[in-house]
Write an enzyme that holds these catalytic residues in place. Structure first.
Site, mmCIF file in Angstrom:
data_model
loop_
_atom_site.group_PDB
_atom_site.id
_atom_site.type_symbol
_atom_site.label_atom_id
_atom_site.label_comp_id
_atom_site.label_asym_id
_atom_site.label_seq_id
_atom_site.Cartn_x
_atom_site.Cartn_y
_atom_site.Cartn_z
ATOM 1 N N ARG A 86 -24.352 -11.204 -8.773
ATOM 2 C CA ARG A 86 -25.518 -10.428 -8.352
ATOM 3 C C ARG A 86 -26.757 -10.820 -9.154
ATOM 4 N NH1 ARG A 86 -22.048 -4.794 -8.232
ATOM 5 N NH2 ARG A 86 -21.536 -4.799 -5.991
ATOM 6 N N ASP B 161 0.853 -1.178 0.000
ATOM 7 C CA ASP B 161 0.000 0.000 0.000
ATOM 8 C C ASP B 161 0.893 1.233 0.000
ATOM 9 O OD1 ASP B 161 -3.118 0.640 0.552
ATOM 10 O OD2 ASP B 161 -1.875 2.168 1.512
ATOM 11 N N LYS C 291 -27.322 -13.782 -10.592
ATOM 12 C CA LYS C 291 -27.758 -15.115 -10.154
ATOM 13 C C LYS C 291 -28.473 -15.040 -8.811
ATOM 14 C CE LYS C 291 -24.193 -17.696 -12.650
ATOM 15 N NZ LYS C 291 -23.048 -18.620 -12.531
ATOM 16 N N ARG D 130 -18.382 4.620 -12.164
ATOM 17 C CA ARG D 130 -17.048 4.017 -12.226
ATOM 18 C C ARG D 130 -16.170 4.750 -13.234
ATOM 19 N NH1 ARG D 130 -20.841 -0.168 -12.033
ATOM 20 N NH2 ARG D 130 -20.755 -1.445 -10.137
ATOM 21 N N VAL E 63 -12.797 -1.011 -14.083
ATOM 22 C CA VAL E 63 -11.928 -2.179 -14.255
ATOM 23 C C VAL E 63 -11.605 -2.467 -15.715
ATOM 24 C CG1 VAL E 63 -13.816 -3.889 -14.251
ATOM 25 C CG2 VAL E 63 -11.526 -4.534 -13.466
ATOM 26 N N TYR F 156 7.799 -3.925 -3.900
ATOM 27 C CA TYR F 156 7.711 -4.524 -5.236
ATOM 28 C C TYR F 156 8.711 -5.660 -5.437
ATOM 29 C CZ TYR F 156 4.403 -0.906 -6.578
ATOM 30 O OH TYR F 156 3.287 -0.107 -6.652
ATOM 31 N N ASP G 196 -20.968 -8.852 -11.055
ATOM 32 C CA ASP G 196 -22.285 -8.524 -11.597
ATOM 33 C C ASP G 196 -23.071 -9.794 -11.904
ATOM 34 O OD1 ASP G 196 -21.739 -5.395 -12.563
ATOM 35 O OD2 ASP G 196 -20.011 -6.716 -12.753
ATOM 36 N N HIS H 272 -18.225 -3.489 -16.920
ATOM 37 C CA HIS H 272 -18.611 -3.543 -15.513
ATOM 38 C C HIS H 272 -19.027 -2.124 -15.152
ATOM 39 C CE1 HIS H 272 -18.662 -4.225 -11.243
ATOM 40 N NE2 HIS H 272 -17.633 -3.426 -11.023
ATOM 41 N N SER I 278 2.063 4.722 -11.681
ATOM 42 C CA SER I 278 3.098 4.565 -10.652
ATOM 43 C C SER I 278 3.245 3.111 -10.200
ATOM 44 C CB SER I 278 2.772 5.447 -9.442
ATOM 45 O OG SER I 278 1.637 4.975 -8.746
#
Length: 317
Positions: free
Chosen positions: A153, A37, A155, A90, A124, A67, A150, A177, A103
């Site tokens: 959701r 993070d 189903k 989004r 995404v 990394y 999705d 998405h 970065s």
């Protein structure tokens, strides 16, 4: 560097990253999990907190790293990015998160990474495309979580509407998405029974109205949850776990992940979700599911929406 098949990393320890790490700790898929993070102390704290549950789940080495620590991972999961706020789409996150990816992704690429890069941050589909271009990794090894959530959701909503086990429902959300996603009703069935027939069998006499209502509910799920609790993270964490299971176990399962399209359904050079065979090597092939003319048109519009966003991005370093 040779991959360690039992090692994974999560980049970004916000709500989604932490929930994903917690879910993976319980999954027994990996013996080593590295958290990264921008705020290193946040990663350290999450690793310690999640690690305290290991005695209840099974051995795993979970720690905060950098990394260099993730160069030999079999899967790197990127959840880093700005959070979606109430009333924000989004796609509104694009510029902020592309800057963040500039970065992150080159740091992975310059360590000659040979594993699979799993993109989860929103939007995404755009960021999966950006990650592939910035990393130079083979397209089959750069995938997005896409519409796996999705579809889950959908189903779930269908199972509630039909009063039937969601595991017997075979259906996909395809495309973006996001707001232009499409419920692929033409190929939806419940254990081989076409959806309209099953709706009628359950006493629902207005299938088109039912389907429209369910599709809108699924599309707006994230907005509804964000309005109530300001973030969504459990569902996507479980979706990431399912994708990782498929890769680690070389299942060759079919999931609606986001990948680069090259001509299927007339769509070129954009990432979006279609049912895809996923294995330990990454993407094998897309599945040419049956679509109605309306669904096909909507899919191409969804692709055009994403391509128009991509055309305005500066991916130079």
């Amino acid at each position: 560097m040779k991959n360690n098949p039992k090692k994974a990393a999560v980049i970004g320890c916000g709500f989604v990253g932490a929930a994903t790490a917690f879910t993976l700790m319980q999954s027994k898929l990996f013996s080593e999990l590295v958290l990264l993070d921008a705020n290193h102390d946040k990663a350290v704290g999450e690793a310690e907190d999640i690690g305290h549950g290991i005695p209840f789940a099974g051995e795993m080495d979970i720690y905060a790293g950098d990394y260099d620590d993730i160069a030999d991972c079999s899967i790197i999961i990127v959840t880093a990015g700005a959070n979606q706020k109430p009333n924000e789409t989004r796609l509104d996150l694009v510029q902020k998160n592309v800057a963040i990816y500039k970065s992150i992704i080159p740091e992975i690429a310059k360590r000659n990474y040979e594993g699979i890069l799993l993109i989860v941050s929103n939007p995404v589909d755009i960021l999966t495309y950006v990650a592939q271009k910035l990393s130079g990794l083979p397209e089959r090894r750069v995938i997005g979580s896409g519409t796996v959530l999705d579809t889950a959701r959908l189903k779930y909503a269908l199972s509630q509407h039909l009063n039937v086990d969601s595991r017997n429902i075979h259906s996909f959300i395809i495309g973006e998405h996001g707001d232009s996603e499409i419920a692929a009703w033409s190929s939806t069935n419940i254990s081989g029974v076409p959806l309209d027939d099953f709706l009628e069998m359950r006493g629902h006499m207005h299938p088109d109205m039912d389907k429209q209502e369910i599709a809108e509910k699924v599309k707006n799920s994230a907005y509804d949850i964000i309005a109530k609790k300001h973030a969504t993270y459990y569902g996507i964490a479980m979706s990431v776990r399912r994708i990782c299971e498929c890769i680690v176990r070389d299942e060759k399962s079919i999931l609606p992940i986001s990948t680069v399209m090259h001509g299927d359904f007339g769509i070129e050079d954009v990432c979006l979700s279609m049912p895809t065979i996923l294995s330990a090597e990454g993407v094998e092939t897309h599945i040419p599911i049956e679509l109605s003319e309306k669904e096909h048109t909507s899919l191409k519009k969804s692709a055009d929406t994403l391509k128009n966003i991509i055309a305005g991005l500066d991916l130079s370093m």
